[in-house]
Design a protein around this motif. Structure first.
Motif: not given
Ligand code: PLP
Length: 445
Positions: A116-118, A120-131, A180-183, A208-211
């Motif tokens: 789904l990404l190229k 260096h595209d951007r993504l956002m997930g829950l941080g490691l220290s948050s679980g 503005r992550p792509r994912l 405009g991100a995929r989930l």
């Protein structure tokens, strides 16, 4: 052919050393208390399939489109496993595709990013220290890119609220609008609460991100209807199959049909070679088991046990992240006791209670975290019910007390603490009690 030749002799005869280690590991599993939230005890039927002749077969490609001959039976197997996977989660095959080849959860996630990404595209997930999980884009406080996700893609982790322990969706939305992550990713390894998938979807849509949901930890509970399903809201859903789902060690990717080709190409030939067909066969067995009423009752019990464990720890005055649990795991914050999660893990290990240290809400270091994560799926597979988990809580309480007493004598240094464990009478007594208690229960497999 000599039937007694090397190829047909039993393991104990061919390799007594490995055979003895298997027996030793079995003893450890039977007499210990397995509380690692990502582990489980799979069935004899799953293990039989794992040890089957499917391990001999190469089958690069997909059913009907292989690079090797002799794949007609593997084709049947893969189609059957795909069908079972879609049915288990109530998915319409016209809308959803499934890839049952990923070697495990980490390669499954990486294949999705590859699809789904190229770079260096951007993504956002829950941080490691948050679980969150390493594969969701972790880098250290000093900016070191640790997982391949953060090496090949750009990631901005979002966090839980340090006071409540719940995902801070408002802050996540603000960050997503800027970044503005792509994912956008949801799902976690150490989060004791339900996800608000509708909110995640609306944030993804706003930018405009995929989930994507990585439901590795709790897919068994989703399958059983014990937790909300991420499917109505997501473009892609990944899972491991060896955690709450109680299968062999593998990964699975579900995606909407529009992403099928890119996901399949990313798994093979993008990130993998030939699928592990014996594991796939074992997954088929696990999926069949997961479709039974017994499995649904098991998942209900997993949750009831987690709630009973949480209540028993709270009753003893301890602190839990978010104050409890909706799921199969409890995050025990030991900072109020002044006991590091690493010391609690060492002490428990010495008593054959297996759990893992874990960052808790507000922690900054993953190497010296303030708590431990405790899960109920494995012991529930051994028949533990609420009353048994109250006893587990008592044993954990004793472990914490013994750890504090030792720390009082040795001071805060972990190396000194560890040196004091062998031969300690309270540790030995606790280990004996653990063995006597755990040994009373049956063991699948
Ligand atoms: N995703 C989540 C949420 C996990 O918790 C884990 C493992 O614990 C993984 C992915 C990675 O799975 P594996 O260890 O099979 O690569």
């Amino acid at each position: 052919m000599d039937g007694g030749g090397l190829g047909n002799r039993p393991l104990a005869e061919v390799d007594p050393e490995v055979s003895a280690l298997i027996a030793k590991e079995k003893q450890r599993q039977v007499y210990g208390l397995e509380l690692i939230a990502s582990e489980n005890f799979t069935s004899r039927a799953v293990m039989d399939a794992l040890g089957s002749c499917f391990t001999n077969k190469y089958s690069e490609g997909y059913p009907g489109r292989r690079y090797y001959g002799g794949t007609e039976v593997v084709d049947e197997l893969e189609r059957l496993v795909q069908q079972r996977a879609l049915e288990l989660f109530g998915l319409d095959a016209a809308q959803w595709a499934v890839n049952v080849q990923p070697y495990s959860g980490t390669p499954a996630n990486f294949a999705v990013y590859t699809a789904l990404l190229k770079p260096h595209d951007r993504l956002m997930g829950l941080g490691l220290s948050s679980g969150g999980h390493l594969t969701h884009g972790f880098y250290t406080a000093k900016g070191k890119r640790v997982s391949a996700t953060s090496i090949y893609f750009e990631s901005l982790p979002y966090q839980v609220d340090p006071h409540t322990g719940y995902v801070d969706y408002d802050r996540l939305e603000q960050l997503a609008l800027l970044y503005r992550p792509r994912l956008l990713l949801c799902g976690a390894s150490a989060y004791p609460r339900e996800w608000d998938y509708a909110r995640m979807r609306s944030i993804a849509d706003a930018v405009g991100a995929r989930l994507m949901c990585d439901m590795a930890h709790y897919s068994g509970m989703v399958a059983a209807g014990e937790l909300a399903s991420p499917f109505p809201y997501c473009d892609v859903v990944t899972t491991t199959t060896h955690k709450s789902l109680r299968g062999p060690r593998q990964g699975v990717i579900f995606c909407r049909r529009e992403h099928e080709q890119e996901v399949n190409e990313a798994v093979f030939p993008g990130c993998q070679g030939g699928p592990h067909n014996a594991t796939m066969a074992a997954l088929g067995v696990a999926l069949r088991e997961a479709a039974t009423p017994e499995f649904r009752a098991y998942q209900k019990q997993v949750r009831a046990n987690a709630r009973a464990l949480a209540a028993a720890l709270l009753q003893r005055g301890y602190t839990l992240v978010t104050g409890g649990t909706d799921t199969h795991l409890v995050m025990w914050d030991l900072r109020p006791q002044g006991l590091g999660g690493n010391k609690m893990q060492k002490l428990c290990d010495a008593c054959d209670i297996t759990l893992n240290m874990n960052a808790v809400a507000g922690d900054t270091s993953a190497l010296n975290p303030g708590g431990v994560r405790i899960g109920t799926p494995a012991l529930t597979s051994r028949g533990f019910v609420e009353g048994d988990f109250e006893q587990v809580a008592e044993l954990l309480h004793r472990a914490a007390q013994v750890a504090l007493q030792i720390q009082d004598r040795t001071g805060k240094k972990l190396a000194d603490f560890e040196k004091a464990l062998p031969g300690n009478a309270a540790v030995q007594q606790l280990r004996d009690d653990v063995h006597n208690f755990a040994g009373r229960f049956g063991m699948p497999g």
